[in-house]
Design an enzyme around this catalytic site. Sequence first.
Site, short mmCIF file in Angstrom:
data_model
loop_
_atom_site.label_atom_id
_atom_site.label_comp_id
_atom_site.label_asym_id
_atom_site.label_seq_id
_atom_site.Cartn_x
_atom_site.Cartn_y
_atom_site.Cartn_z
N PRO A 86 6.38 0.57 -3.48
CA PRO A 86 7.43 0.43 -2.34
C PRO A 86 7.91 -1.59 -2.46
CG PRO A 86 5.01 0.68 -0.78
CD PRO A 86 4.50 1.35 -2.03
N ASN A 87 9.07 -1.55 -2.45
CA ASN A 87 9.49 -2.51 -2.54
C ASN A 87 9.79 -3.03 -4.24
OD1 ASN A 87 9.95 -2.63 0.20
ND2 ASN A 87 8.36 -3.26 0.40
N ARG A 110 13.27 -11.15 -5.15
CA ARG A 110 12.43 -11.95 -4.29
C ARG A 110 11.22 -11.98 -3.86
NH1 ARG A 110 11.84 -8.28 0.55
NH2 ARG A 110 11.25 -6.52 -0.78
N TYR A 129 5.54 -12.75 -7.08
CA TYR A 129 6.60 -12.18 -8.03
C TYR A 129 7.18 -12.00 -9.46
CZ TYR A 129 4.98 -10.12 -3.48
OH TYR A 129 3.98 -9.57 -2.48
N ASN A 161 0.91 0.30 -9.65
CA ASN A 161 0.58 -0.60 -8.14
C ASN A 161 1.47 -0.06 -6.67
OD1 ASN A 161 1.19 -2.78 -6.25
ND2 ASN A 161 2.63 -4.03 -8.45
N ALA A 203 2.16 -2.19 -1.11
CA ALA A 203 1.57 -2.64 0.61
C ALA A 203 0.37 -1.25 0.83
CB ALA A 203 2.17 -2.90 1.12
N GLU A 242 -5.95 0.28 -10.88
CA GLU A 242 -5.46 -0.96 -10.18
C GLU A 242 -4.44 -1.73 -10.53
OE1 GLU A 242 -7.24 -1.09 -6.23
OE2 GLU A 242 -5.78 -2.42 -5.16
N HIS A 293 -2.05 -5.64 -9.38
CA HIS A 293 -0.79 -6.24 -9.00
C HIS A 293 -0.57 -7.47 -9.52
CE1 HIS A 293 -2.21 -3.95 -4.92
NE2 HIS A 293 -3.60 -3.17 -5.44
N ARG A 321 -4.46 -14.07 -1.00
CA ARG A 321 -2.84 -13.61 0.34
C ARG A 321 -3.54 -13.66 1.59
NH1 ARG A 321 1.42 -10.87 -2.40
NH2 ARG A 321 2.91 -12.08 -0.30
#
Length: 146
Positions: A10-11, A18, A23, A74, A77, A98, A100, A107
């Site tokens: 998601p996103n 953004r 990112y 990835n 969230a 996995e 990221h 974070r």
Amino acid sequence: MPRILVLHGPNLNTLGKREPEHYGSETLEDVNKRLVEKGRKWGCQVDTFQSNIEGELINQIHSSVDTYDAIIINPGAYTHYSYAIFDAIGAISVPVIEVHISNIHTREPFRHTSVIAPACKGQIVGFGTKSYDLALLAVREWLEGE
Ligand code: CA2
């Protein structure tokens, strides 16, 4: 020819638009094009898929059996709370890496935990969008050494 599926959660469709401090400025399309091209040069087929919907990611994981040799994911969230994705990965024999973009361990505390990680072959975090490239390299090395 090895086939590798790259899943984005998601996103991540808004990548490059953004929060560049976390990112970067590359778009998801840029990343996907680069991975497909690297795959082509290395002699493997790279397919990509993004969804904001947990069930669609799970359907892709289920249907990867008999189609793909490895998955790079990835989960966005969902990483931090999706036992459904954990179960889907745990139910297949296809190795899953996995990935990221940011270093989730530096974070907010809620990002320090990945509930997906115990079901995965390995985890690559914190190298920006190059985390995906490193995962592709890891998959290649691992498949060639098998
Ligand atoms: O660092 C990563 O790759 C993450 O998986 C990205 C997820 C975040 O929830 C994870 O904790 C770490 C967020 C993806 C949101 O993507 C955006 C992309 C551009 C701008 C804003 C958000």
